[in-house]
Design an enzyme around this catalytic site. Structure first.
Site, PDB file in Angstrom:
ATOM      1  N   GLY A  14       0.763  -1.305   0.210  1.00  0.00           N
ATOM      2  CA  GLY A  14       0.036   0.057  -0.040  1.00  0.00           C
ATOM      3  C   GLY A  14       0.906   1.200   0.076  1.00  0.00           C
ATOM      4  O   GLY A  14       0.293   2.256   0.428  1.00  0.00           O
ATOM      5  N   SER A  16       1.722   3.031  -2.182  1.00  0.00           N
ATOM      6  CA  SER A  16       1.439   3.885  -3.602  1.00  0.00           C
ATOM      7  C   SER A  16       0.671   5.446  -2.963  1.00  0.00           C
ATOM      8  O   SER A  16       0.592   6.210  -3.784  1.00  0.00           O
ATOM      9  CB  SER A  16       0.924   3.226  -4.764  1.00  0.00           C
ATOM     10  N   VAL A  65      -2.282  -8.050  -2.306  1.00  0.00           N
ATOM     11  CA  VAL A  65      -1.709  -8.569  -1.006  1.00  0.00           C
ATOM     12  C   VAL A  65      -2.748  -9.664  -0.581  1.00  0.00           C
ATOM     13  O   VAL A  65      -2.360 -10.272   0.699  1.00  0.00           O
ATOM     14  CB  VAL A  65      -1.578  -7.503   0.249  1.00  0.00           C
ATOM     15  N   SER A 143      -4.896  -0.099  13.372  1.00  0.00           N
ATOM     16  CA  SER A 143      -5.783   1.074  13.642  1.00  0.00           C
ATOM     17  C   SER A 143      -6.293   1.202  15.157  1.00  0.00           C
ATOM     18  O   SER A 143      -6.104   0.229  15.845  1.00  0.00           O
ATOM     19  CB  SER A 143      -6.956   0.880  12.760  1.00  0.00           C
ATOM     20  N   TYR A 157     -14.013  -3.902   9.426  1.00  0.00           N
ATOM     21  CA  TYR A 157     -12.846  -3.428   9.446  1.00  0.00           C
ATOM     22  C   TYR A 157     -12.235  -3.394  10.775  1.00  0.00           C
ATOM     23  O   TYR A 157     -10.968  -3.806  10.974  1.00  0.00           O
ATOM     24  CB  TYR A 157     -12.957  -1.840   9.142  1.00  0.00           C
ATOM     25  N   ALA A 159     -12.844  -5.549  13.188  1.00  0.00           N
ATOM     26  CA  ALA A 159     -12.577  -6.879  13.352  1.00  0.00           C
ATOM     27  C   ALA A 159     -11.191  -7.121  12.905  1.00  0.00           C
ATOM     28  O   ALA A 159     -10.423  -7.758  13.403  1.00  0.00           O
ATOM     29  CB  ALA A 159     -13.563  -7.559  12.772  1.00  0.00           C
ATOM     30  N   LYS A 161      -8.826  -5.288  12.093  1.00  0.00           N
ATOM     31  CA  LYS A 161      -7.735  -4.565  12.812  1.00  0.00           C
ATOM     32  C   LYS A 161      -7.072  -4.992  14.141  1.00  0.00           C
ATOM     33  O   LYS A 161      -5.986  -5.106  14.352  1.00  0.00           O
ATOM     34  CB  LYS A 161      -8.029  -3.104  12.622  1.00  0.00           C
ATOM     35  N   ILE A 190      -5.470   9.813  10.134  1.00  0.00           N
ATOM     36  CA  ILE A 190      -4.574  10.278   9.381  1.00  0.00           C
ATOM     37  C   ILE A 190      -4.961  10.847   8.131  1.00  0.00           C
ATOM     38  O   ILE A 190      -5.841   9.983   7.364  1.00  0.00           O
ATOM     39  CB  ILE A 190      -3.446   9.249   9.169  1.00  0.00           C
TER      40      ILE A 190
HETATM   41  P1  NAP Z   1      -5.471   4.748   1.269  1.00  0.00           P
HETATM   42  O1  NAP Z   1      -5.099   6.084   1.079  1.00  0.00           O
HETATM   43  O2  NAP Z   1      -6.718   4.332   0.651  1.00  0.00           O
HETATM   44  O3  NAP Z   1      -4.095   3.891   0.651  1.00  0.00           O
HETATM   45  C1  NAP Z   1      -4.384   2.380   0.755  1.00  0.00           C
HETATM   46  C2  NAP Z   1      -3.232   1.773  -0.128  1.00  0.00           C
HETATM   47  O4  NAP Z   1      -3.408   0.251   0.010  1.00  0.00           O
HETATM   48  C3  NAP Z   1      -3.024   2.277  -1.589  1.00  0.00           C
HETATM   49  O5  NAP Z   1      -1.845   2.030  -1.969  1.00  0.00           O
HETATM   50  C4  NAP Z   1      -3.588   0.970  -2.364  1.00  0.00           C
HETATM   51  O6  NAP Z   1      -3.261   0.943  -3.396  1.00  0.00           O
HETATM   52  C5  NAP Z   1      -3.375  -0.274  -1.379  1.00  0.00           C
HETATM   53  N1  NAP Z   1      -4.201  -1.412  -1.554  1.00  0.00           N
HETATM   54  C6  NAP Z   1      -5.396  -1.270  -1.229  1.00  0.00           C
HETATM   55  N2  NAP Z   1      -5.957  -2.813  -1.594  1.00  0.00           N
HETATM   56  C7  NAP Z   1      -4.877  -3.447  -1.813  1.00  0.00           C
HETATM   57  C8  NAP Z   1      -4.258  -5.050  -2.083  1.00  0.00           C
HETATM   58  N3  NAP Z   1      -5.471  -5.534  -2.077  1.00  0.00           N
HETATM   59  N4  NAP Z   1      -3.353  -5.318  -2.458  1.00  0.00           N
HETATM   60  C9  NAP Z   1      -2.289  -4.452  -2.353  1.00  0.00           C
HETATM   61  N5  NAP Z   1      -2.409  -3.119  -2.055  1.00  0.00           N
HETATM   62  C10 NAP Z   1      -3.502  -2.750  -1.752  1.00  0.00           C
HETATM   63  O7  NAP Z   1      -5.280   4.227   2.681  1.00  0.00           O
HETATM   64  P2  NAP Z   1      -4.469   4.558   3.967  1.00  0.00           P
HETATM   65  O8  NAP Z   1      -5.730   5.679   4.591  1.00  0.00           O
HETATM   66  O9  NAP Z   1      -3.194   4.978   3.618  1.00  0.00           O
HETATM   67  O10 NAP Z   1      -4.897   3.540   4.692  1.00  0.00           O
HETATM   68  C11 NAP Z   1      -3.405   2.465   4.771  1.00  0.00           C
HETATM   69  C12 NAP Z   1      -3.475   1.633   5.986  1.00  0.00           C
HETATM   70  O11 NAP Z   1      -3.726   2.375   7.219  1.00  0.00           O
HETATM   71  C13 NAP Z   1      -4.757   0.736   6.132  1.00  0.00           C
HETATM   72  O12 NAP Z   1      -4.183  -0.424   6.545  1.00  0.00           O
HETATM   73  C14 NAP Z   1      -5.793   1.150   7.172  1.00  0.00           C
HETATM   74  O13 NAP Z   1      -6.470   0.374   7.656  1.00  0.00           O
HETATM   75  C15 NAP Z   1      -4.869   2.001   8.002  1.00  0.00           C
HETATM   76  N6  NAP Z   1      -5.255   2.961   8.846  1.00  0.00           N
HETATM   77  C16 NAP Z   1      -5.488   4.437   8.322  1.00  0.00           C
HETATM   78  C17 NAP Z   1      -6.053   5.321   8.896  1.00  0.00           C
HETATM   79  C18 NAP Z   1      -6.234   6.639   8.458  1.00  0.00           C
HETATM   80  O14 NAP Z   1      -6.909   7.879   9.099  1.00  0.00           O
HETATM   81  N7  NAP Z   1      -6.041   6.972   7.147  1.00  0.00           N
HETATM   82  C19 NAP Z   1      -6.338   5.183  10.195  1.00  0.00           C
HETATM   83  C20 NAP Z   1      -5.993   4.108  10.892  1.00  0.00           C
HETATM   84  C21 NAP Z   1      -5.478   2.798  10.316  1.00  0.00           C
HETATM   85  P3  NAP Z   1      -4.202  -0.087  -4.848  1.00  0.00           P
HETATM   86  O15 NAP Z   1      -5.624   0.554  -4.484  1.00  0.00           O
HETATM   87  O16 NAP Z   1      -3.613   0.683  -5.828  1.00  0.00           O
HETATM   88  O17 NAP Z   1      -3.926  -1.312  -4.572  1.00  0.00           O
END
Ligand code: NAP
Length: 259
Positions: A14, A16, A65, A143, A157, A159, A161, A190
């Site tokens: 992830g 990217s 993944v 998370s 989600y 569950a 995490k 974030i």
């Molecule tokens: P995001 O901006 O939507 O980015 C998600 C990333 O994961 C992208 O690079 C996406 O690229 C990749 N991805 C999604 N499905 C995938 C798959 N099946 N195989 C490979 N790559 C995949 O999300 P984010 O907010 O940065 O979240 C990243 C992580 O942080 C997650 O685990 C999320 O649960 C956790 N998190 C985020 C927050 C927040 O506030 N943002 C808070 C708590 C936890 P592609 O779609 O091109 O594959």
């Protein structure tokens, strides 16, 4: 000042977008060689270009993944490109919001596969590399949602995490025989592309409910991951750290208004 991470090979799933891109940039800025693993080529290419423009080293491998073959290919590609895998940041995740009344069993399974099963697959694929090297580091992105808090629409989600943290404890014991640590970062809210999709109102209300009065930056999570990956954190395993600006602290609306 942490010991140099320069020259280390790091996979960021992830990587990217969002938090993963932040992790990738933080590691690259410290001289690590970063493999960005995601499904979409355009964003992955852009992330690599941004890292290279800043003087860093990065490559990408298109990866799902949730798919075992794809994950094995990701690890093989990283070994081919950078000579090994020193650090795995298993970060990729999705958070489609839907209440249980609207959620199908397939919706549940999909989130579990991408968020939870992927942690197991990515770690499993790296074990032979860590065993051969006699060392390794894993950082999971969990998370606060699930392990600490709840939010309507994210039962699957949450569950997934919490599941990552359950996985973490036994994984830490099994990985210790390869001199490998595994820890988890638990982000609050974030500011990422993914979170932006939830809308202006969501972002504003969230920022107001956080004692430090701002959403987190992706680098805030990257820095915590960097610490877990450092030599200095070598005696820490099976642990988790909340990075949320104090979001989980207020016990009521009144408590946050008192600040
Ligand atoms: P995001 O901006 O939507 O980015 C998600 C990333 O994961 C992208 O690079 C996406 O690229 C990749 N991805 C999604 N499905 C995938 C798959 N099946 N195989 C490979 N790559 C995949 O999300 P984010 O907010 O940065 O979240 C990243 C992580 O942080 C997650 O685990 C999320 O649960 C956790 N998190 C985020 C927050 C927040 O506030 N943002 C808070 C708590 C936890 P592609 O779609 O091109 O594959």
């Amino acid at each position: 000042m942490l010991t140099s991470i320069a020259g280390k090979s790091v996979i960021v799933t992830g990587g990217s977008k969002g938090i993963g891109k932040g992790i990738a940039k933080v590691f690259a800025a410290k001289g690590a060689k970063v493999m960005i693993a995601a499904r979409g080529e355009e964003a992955a290419k852009l992330a690599v270009a941004e890292i290279e423009a800043a003087g860093g080293t990065a490559a990408y491998h298109l990866t799902d993944v949730a798919d075992w073959t794809s994950v094995q290919e990701m690890v093989a590609a990283t070994v081919g490109a950078f000579g090994g895998v020193d650090i795995l940041c298993a970060n990729a995740g999705i958070f489609p919001q839907m209440k249980m009344v609207d959620m199908s069993p397939d919706d549940w399974d999909h989130v579990m596969s991408v968020n939870l099963k992927s942690s197991f697959l990515c770690v499993k694929a790296c074990i032979p590399i860590f065993e051969a090297a006699g060392k390794g580091r894993v950082v999971l992105t969990s998370s606060i949602t699930g392990p600490v808090t709840g939010f309507p629409g994210w039962s699957h989600y949450g569950a997934s995490k919490s599941g990552q943290l359950g996985f973490l404890k036994t994984a830490a014991m099994e990985l210790s025989r390869y001199n490998t640590t595994i820890n988890a970062v638990m982000p609050g809210n974030i500011f990422t592309e993914g979170l932006q999709d939830l809308g202006e109102d969501y972002l504003k209300t969230m920022a107001a409910s956080i004692p430090l009065k701002r959403l987190g930056a992706v680098e805030d999570i990257g820095n915590a991951a960097l610490f877990f990956a450092s030599d200095e954190a070598g005696y820490i395993t099976g642990q988790q750290i909340v990075v949320d600006g104090g979001q989980i602290l207020p016990e009521s609306l009144e408590a946050i208004e008192e600040i």
